[in-house]
Design a protein around this motif. Structure first.
Motif, mmCIF file in Angstrom:
data_model
loop_
_atom_site.group_PDB
_atom_site.id
_atom_site.type_symbol
_atom_site.label_atom_id
_atom_site.label_comp_id
_atom_site.label_asym_id
_atom_site.label_seq_id
_atom_site.Cartn_x
_atom_site.Cartn_y
_atom_site.Cartn_z
ATOM 1 N N ASN A 104 100.019 67.483 120.802
ATOM 2 C CA ASN A 104 101.313 68.034 120.363
ATOM 3 C C ASN A 104 101.666 69.313 121.115
ATOM 4 O O ASN A 104 102.807 69.522 121.508
ATOM 5 C CB ASN A 104 101.298 68.317 118.862
ATOM 6 C CG ASN A 104 101.281 67.029 118.062
ATOM 7 O OD1 ASN A 104 101.718 65.983 118.555
ATOM 8 N ND2 ASN A 104 100.753 67.087 116.841
ATOM 9 N N SER A 109 98.217 59.503 111.983
ATOM 10 C CA SER A 109 99.514 59.862 111.402
ATOM 11 C C SER A 109 99.792 61.348 111.583
ATOM 12 O O SER A 109 98.874 62.163 111.725
ATOM 13 C CB SER A 109 99.503 59.512 109.920
ATOM 14 O OG SER A 109 98.414 60.200 109.340
ATOM 15 N N LYS A 110 101.039 61.674 111.548
ATOM 16 C CA LYS A 110 101.438 63.072 111.733
ATOM 17 C C LYS A 110 101.343 63.824 110.417
ATOM 18 O O LYS A 110 101.678 63.285 109.358
ATOM 19 C CB LYS A 110 102.882 63.123 112.227
ATOM 20 C CG LYS A 110 103.052 62.631 113.648
ATOM 21 C CD LYS A 110 104.319 63.221 114.254
ATOM 22 C CE LYS A 110 104.555 62.747 115.671
ATOM 23 N NZ LYS A 110 103.497 63.139 116.611
ATOM 24 N N ASP A 113 102.789 68.934 111.926
ATOM 25 C CA ASP A 113 103.212 68.305 113.187
ATOM 26 C C ASP A 113 104.716 68.012 113.156
ATOM 27 O O ASP A 113 105.434 68.265 114.127
ATOM 28 C CB ASP A 113 102.481 66.974 113.408
ATOM 29 C CG ASP A 113 100.968 67.150 113.467
ATOM 30 O OD1 ASP A 113 100.521 68.315 113.560
ATOM 31 O OD2 ASP A 113 100.258 66.133 113.415
ATOM 32 N N GLU A 170 97.325 60.856 120.757
ATOM 33 C CA GLU A 170 98.029 61.473 119.642
ATOM 34 C C GLU A 170 97.339 61.072 118.333
ATOM 35 O O GLU A 170 97.251 61.862 117.406
ATOM 36 C CB GLU A 170 99.464 60.964 119.663
ATOM 37 C CG GLU A 170 100.394 61.700 118.793
ATOM 38 C CD GLU A 170 101.773 61.082 118.891
ATOM 39 O OE1 GLU A 170 102.634 61.514 118.137
ATOM 40 O OE2 GLU A 170 101.968 60.165 119.712
#
Ligand code: MSP
Length: 498
Positions: free
Chosen positions: A436, A368-369, A373, A365
């Motif tokens: 995601n 950071s998003k 996202d 992943e």
């Protein structure tokens, strides 16, 4: 606690048609949905094998009724199997256990003072296996049906006595009859008054014998009792009974919401929690009928589109509460645009990129998003929430629409984030995007299981997932999970005009 769900039991006097298939598929979606929630589900379907209509069709085929139903019940069971209906029991009303249940409910109604001997004089319709009042006969809907004058000694059930109680019951339990239109229809009927009901036949013998009599039970007494037989009645049945949901077609609502509750109340047995009356299917805009030659054969449709294809189209196309239209072009369009494209392509594109660029394992992943996202995860959780609401309200079409929406959201996210383009400069970002999407594909696959069990299974295999219950729905994928090589999920279909 058990979630006990049933379909109507079909008259096996002809081959099963698409209406039978639809009902089984609809109930199966709910049965599977409740299993995924971790509930213990008992799902029953089967055949309604007694009555005048069956007896006459058997005679016309030169068979005894038993020989005839033995042959025909097999066709219904094999349709259920080919449709991947996950029934726990396929009941046949000619089973000895069922006779015992019918005779017991009869004895209880009798002990309650609700059965008396009389003479029935009036009209009977063998096609629908029902008696008709003069008022009903005036209704143009009956004009096309054959009715016959009948005079015979029969037992009566004191149905009229239950009218006020039933009206009050339906008023106080608004969820008992779904949808609203069916509920209103029944309230109207009840407000018009109820007559006592003839519940035995003495002029033929193809039925469950009435205790201590040479009559046989009216086929609807016998048929409705199948739901109790399936729960184990008269033995230990309280673990399963009352039924949580009877899924039926709208033409038989009054049998299930007037006769059935009255019989149960008379016999001191709790009422089912809910009766869902679905609409009728037409074919290319016309009513299906043998004489028109436009009855859709579900087996042919399974051969063309697979059981998942047929299941998908029927559940997506038929609103839970209104009539639906089975369109030959419509099914091809829907399957191509949604199963092959929106869902299938999405999965294949994502899995191929993972295969090619991430060493065939779920990527990290990483980092950071982004706002996109966070937005994606929020939308996806919200859509899954609406999916649950719809399924619990028995609105499978809406539940499925939520999943299409989820797939569309994912397609848009992929198009916006373009992991194929960002890979060179920022492989970590490309990986995060694929992670995601894959995590949401897993949500989609888990939630699709009630509708298209095979396709969902295939997708979960492709995602390397063995845990498939709803407890897994919002759990993220594990980076590093090795995936098998991607495969086409649902191939496009060519439309062949009949
Ligand atoms: N044997 C009775 C039901 C007894 S239940 C205790 C019966 N049998 S049936 O074979 O005529 O119908 C079985 C189910 O299929 C019913 O729920 C009926 O409403 C449904 N359908 C029959 N034709 C249909 C369509 N054209 N479309 C959708 N469902 C239809 O009634």
């Amino acid at each position: 606690m058990t979630y006990y769900i049933t379909t109507a039991i079909s008259y096996p006097n002809g081959s099963p048609h698409i209406g039978h298939a639809y009902e089984a598929i609809l109930a199966d979606a709910y049965a599977r949905y409740h299993r995924l929630r971790g509930e213990k589900v008992i799902f029953q379907t089967g055949t309604d094998e007694h009555g005048l209509k069956i007896m006459r069709t058997a005679e016309a085929n030169g068979l005894t009724p038993k020989e005839f139903v033995d042959e025909m019940a097999g066709e219904f069971k094999s349709l259920a199997d080919r449709l991947d209906i996950s029934y726990d029991r396929f009941i046949r009303t000619t089973e000895a256990e069922h006779y015992a249940a019918c005779q017991e409910i009869w004895r209880r109604m009798e002990a309650n003072g609700d059965i008396y001997l009389g003479t029935y004089e009036g009209w009977y319709c063998a096609q629908e296996e029902c008696w008709l009042t003069d008022k009903e006969l005036q209704d143009p809907a009956w004009a096309e049906k054959k009715v016959e004058w009948t005079e015979e000694k029969t037992y009566f059930f004191r149905l009229a006595k239950y009218r006020d109680w039933l009206l009050a019951y339906i008023e106080s339990y608004p969820d008992f009859i779904q949808p609203e239109s069916a509920r209103n229809e029944i309230i109207n009927l009840l407000q018009g008054g109820l007559e006592n009901l003839s519940i035995s036949r003495s002029t033929f013998t193809w039925g469950v014998p009435v205790p201590n009599s040479d009559h046989v039970m009216y086929v609807w007494v016998d048929a409705l009792t199948n739901y109790l037989t399936g729960a184990g009645f008269p033995n230990d049945y309280n673990n399963v009974w009352p039924a949580d949901l009877h899924v039926i077609g709208k033409d038989i609502t009054r049998f299930h919401t007037i006769f059935w509750p009255a019989f149960l109340q008379s016999a001191g047995i709790p009422l089912p929690k809910r009766v869902l009356a679905h609409g009728f299917l037409m074919h290319n805009g016309r009513k299906m009928s043998k004489s028109e030659g436009n009855v859709v054969d579900p087996l042919e449709e399974i051969d063309r589109y697979g059981s998942d294809g047929l299941r998908y189209y029927l559940l997506r196309q038929m609103p839970a509460t209104r009539d639906g239209d089975y369109r030959d072009e419509g099914i091809v369009e829907t399957l191509n645009s949604e199963l092959a494209n929106t869902i299938g392509n999405l999965a294949q594109r994502t899995l191929s990129m993972i295969h090619k660029n991430c060493g065939g394992a779920i990527p990290n992943e990483n980092g950071s998003k982004t706002e996109a996202d966070i937005d994606l995860m929020g939308k996806s959780s919200e859509t899954v929430g609406r999916y649950h609401e719809a399924m619990l309200a028995n609105e499978a079409d809406k539940g499925l629409a939520c999943l299409v929406e989820l797939a569309m959201t994912l397609n848009k996210y992929l198009a916006d984030e373009q992991p194929w383009a960002t890979r060179k400069e920022n492989p970590a970002r490309a990986n995060a995007v694929l992670f995601n999407v894959a995590t949401n594909l897993r949500r989609l696959a888990i939630a699709l299981q009630p509708f298209t069990p095979r396709l969902a299974e295939k997708l979960l295999d492709q995602l390397g997932q063995t845990e498939r219950g709803f407890d897994q729905l919002l759990v993220d994928l594990k980076p590093g999970t090795v995936l098998p090589p991607p495969e086409v999920l649902f191939p496009r279909i060519e439309y062949e005009a009949a």
